[in-house]
Motif scaffolding. Sequence first.
Motif, PDB file in Angstrom:
ATOM      1  N   GLN A 159      35.611   5.114   5.801  1.00  0.00           N
ATOM      2  CA  GLN A 159      35.568   6.431   6.433  1.00  0.00           C
ATOM      3  C   GLN A 159      36.422   6.464   7.694  1.00  0.00           C
ATOM      4  OE1 GLN A 159      31.287   6.819   6.783  1.00  0.00           O
ATOM      5  NE2 GLN A 159      31.243   8.375   5.173  1.00  0.00           N
ATOM      6  N   LYS A 185      39.130   5.084   8.202  1.00  0.00           N
ATOM      7  CA  LYS A 185      40.541   5.202   7.811  1.00  0.00           C
ATOM      8  C   LYS A 185      40.782   6.419   6.915  1.00  0.00           C
ATOM      9  CE  LYS A 185      42.067   1.753  10.090  1.00  0.00           C
ATOM     10  NZ  LYS A 185      42.943   1.990  11.222  1.00  0.00           N
ATOM     11  N   GLN A 186      39.830   7.344   6.923  1.00  0.00           N
ATOM     12  CA  GLN A 186      39.941   8.620   6.208  1.00  0.00           C
ATOM     13  C   GLN A 186      40.069   8.464   4.697  1.00  0.00           C
ATOM     14  OE1 GLN A 186      39.718  11.809   8.006  1.00  0.00           O
ATOM     15  NE2 GLN A 186      38.809  10.203   9.246  1.00  0.00           N
ATOM     16  N   GLN A 214      48.090   4.009   3.561  1.00  0.00           N
ATOM     17  CA  GLN A 214      46.679   4.281   3.820  1.00  0.00           C
ATOM     18  C   GLN A 214      45.792   3.380   2.961  1.00  0.00           C
ATOM     19  OE1 GLN A 214      45.038   8.105   2.713  1.00  0.00           O
ATOM     20  NE2 GLN A 214      43.379   7.925   4.212  1.00  0.00           N
ATOM     21  N   ALA A 232      32.962  13.252   2.916  1.00  0.00           N
ATOM     22  CA  ALA A 232      34.230  12.967   3.590  1.00  0.00           C
ATOM     23  C   ALA A 232      33.984  12.913   5.087  1.00  0.00           C
ATOM     24  CB  ALA A 232      35.250  14.037   3.253  1.00  0.00           C
ATOM     25  N   THR A 281      34.726  13.320   9.094  1.00  0.00           N
ATOM     26  CA  THR A 281      35.431  14.325   9.890  1.00  0.00           C
ATOM     27  C   THR A 281      36.124  13.618  11.030  1.00  0.00           C
ATOM     28  OG1 THR A 281      33.439  14.735  11.168  1.00  0.00           O
ATOM     29  CG2 THR A 281      33.846  16.192   9.310  1.00  0.00           C
ATOM     30  N   ARG A 282      37.361  13.948  11.243  1.00  0.00           N
ATOM     31  CA  ARG A 282      38.174  13.310  12.290  1.00  0.00           C
ATOM     32  C   ARG A 282      37.922  14.029  13.603  1.00  0.00           C
ATOM     33  NH1 ARG A 282      40.911   9.015  13.070  1.00  0.00           N
ATOM     34  NH2 ARG A 282      41.776   9.012  10.995  1.00  0.00           N
ATOM     35  N   GLY A 316      45.347  12.088  12.757  1.00  0.00           N
ATOM     36  CA  GLY A 316      44.836  13.243  12.023  1.00  0.00           C
ATOM     37  C   GLY A 316      45.924  14.058  11.360  1.00  0.00           C
ATOM     38  N   GLY A 332      47.121  12.805   7.698  1.00  0.00           N
ATOM     39  CA  GLY A 332      46.255  13.129   6.580  1.00  0.00           C
ATOM     40  C   GLY A 332      45.983  14.608   6.452  1.00  0.00           C
ATOM     41  N   GLN A 369      45.172  17.158   3.191  1.00  0.00           N
ATOM     42  CA  GLN A 369      43.833  17.686   3.069  1.00  0.00           C
ATOM     43  C   GLN A 369      43.767  19.209   3.147  1.00  0.00           C
ATOM     44  OE1 GLN A 369      41.203  15.828   2.398  1.00  0.00           O
ATOM     45  NE2 GLN A 369      42.387  13.946   2.392  1.00  0.00           N
TER      46      GLN A 369
END
Length: 138
Positions: free
Chosen positions: A18, A20-21, A50, A117, A119-120, A128, A131, A135
């Motif tokens: 998470q 690392k998205q 990624q 998912a 959240t950044r 951010g 990605g 997204q």
Amino acid sequence: MTNISLRSEIHWAVEAAQDKQAVDITVLKLAGVGAFAEYFLLCSGNSQPQIQAIGEAIEERLKSHGIRLTHREGKPGAEWVLLDYGDFVAHIFSERARQYYDLERLWRAAERIDFPAPTRPPDSPSEGQAGASHQSNT
């Protein structure tokens, strides 16, 4: 995540993914379905860098807790990385490779736990933005 009953190393690996998205994070509990491992962690990355970063983050997080990696598959630039911890295996895929191998279908008898998912936080624009274009729903 705290209300889900999983071993600590699984939680640590999910958290690292998470961070690392990673997208579409799923844990399959394979105990009792004839598998060679008790758990699979499946997740996807949006690019080859990624995918590598997710794998490295999982390795580092588990190593910091004394969990030793048994075997690693997947070279830099690969669409798939496998981290084998014995009774727990992490699979990090590109979306195309994940659809091709379709481990969720192959192990459909396993209990499945999906993770939301991440959240950044808004204070990290450099990570951010990379990605965010993938997204975006617009």
